[in-house]
Design an enzyme around this catalytic site. Sequence first.
Site, PDB file in Angstrom:
ATOM      1  N   LYS A 196     -16.273 -15.261   3.384  1.00 15.45           N
ATOM      2  CA  LYS A 196     -16.985 -15.697   2.172  1.00 15.45           C
ATOM      3  C   LYS A 196     -16.539 -14.901   0.956  1.00 15.45           C
ATOM      4  O   LYS A 196     -16.620 -15.397  -0.181  1.00 15.45           O
ATOM      5  CB  LYS A 196     -18.492 -15.629   2.378  1.00 15.45           C
ATOM      6  N   THR A 253     -22.623 -14.993  -2.817  1.00  5.26           N
ATOM      7  CA  THR A 253     -21.431 -14.310  -3.307  1.00  5.26           C
ATOM      8  C   THR A 253     -20.612 -15.185  -4.249  1.00  5.26           C
ATOM      9  O   THR A 253     -19.904 -14.676  -5.119  1.00  5.26           O
ATOM     10  CB  THR A 253     -20.559 -13.849  -2.116  1.00  5.26           C
TER      11      THR A 253
END
Length: 344
Positions: A196, A253
């Site tokens: 990610k 994120t």
Amino acid sequence: MKETVGRIAVVGGGSWGTALANLLGENGYGVDLWVYETEVKEQIEKQRENLTFLPGFRLSDNLAASNDLAAVVSGKKMVVMVTPSHLTRMVAGKLVGVLSPEATLVSATKGIENETLLTMSGVYKEVIPGMGDDRLVVLSGPSFAKEVARQVPTLVAAASKKAKRAAMVQEIFSSPCFRVYTNDDVIGVELGGAVKNVIAIASGMIDGLGLGLNTRAAIMTRGLAEMRRLGVKMKADPRTFSGLAGVGDLILTCTGDLSRNHTVGMKLGQGMSLDQILAEMKMVAEGVKTAKSVYNLSLKMKVEMPICNAIYKILYEGLSPEVAGRELMGRDLKKEFNGEWGRK
């Protein structure tokens, strides 16, 4: 003071390590925090604050800082590792002969080692004699350090092959503002936390280029498909990527202003060089190094990961973000599986 595990060691005094150490201290546990920098140790001792990496938060009186790694770890029943991924092997090596053979090792670092393509649990098992799946727990999920320190409601996952170890971590870390779920998919949780960060660089780049929310949503969705494809190839449970350690951490994120990886991507999209960006940062953006690992892992495992591979080429081969975008949009759809999850 709680005595179920005695004092807890936290190794790594960056923002995340300090936030976790403080969480444990606020939960009533005695905590010894190993910090590399002498000035950080002195800040915590004298001002009860990590001014370098987590300014603005008074730290629990149950927390003590030290520059002596052996003293921090020796005799502890639980050791929480929060070192940058590229330093984990070196620090883990210093635990040999010091770490108790019965200690639970909690890995809170998100990354994949460049040289070996091992996740952090793989590094620990390779470096520390006697370290096995039965002693390891991985802690991951959508959790910015500053928000954990602010006691914003946060949910994470604790993964271990040993259910009792995961349950123990759940009990010790959980608080009214920090909720921990358990599972047994260690590799899935680790891959979600690592990949990610690479997708977050891509998301930041989209924002830096001013391409809009449609494009960001596309990058996140197809990035999730890449994460899942790699995970399935590496025997992870595909359901993990629909949970906190997968899509949850990805959303945070890729969209949060506190994301260092998103910041790197945004500045790249605005025309700054990687060297300029990293020179301005005090803390590590794990996605920069992980991009190299994910690129090589995709080649090794023969998994198609076009977004992650484009980020690697932008960071390490000089490909421009604009050209990368055109290449991604121009990919032959007939060569791709057109199902929603991108299973091919």
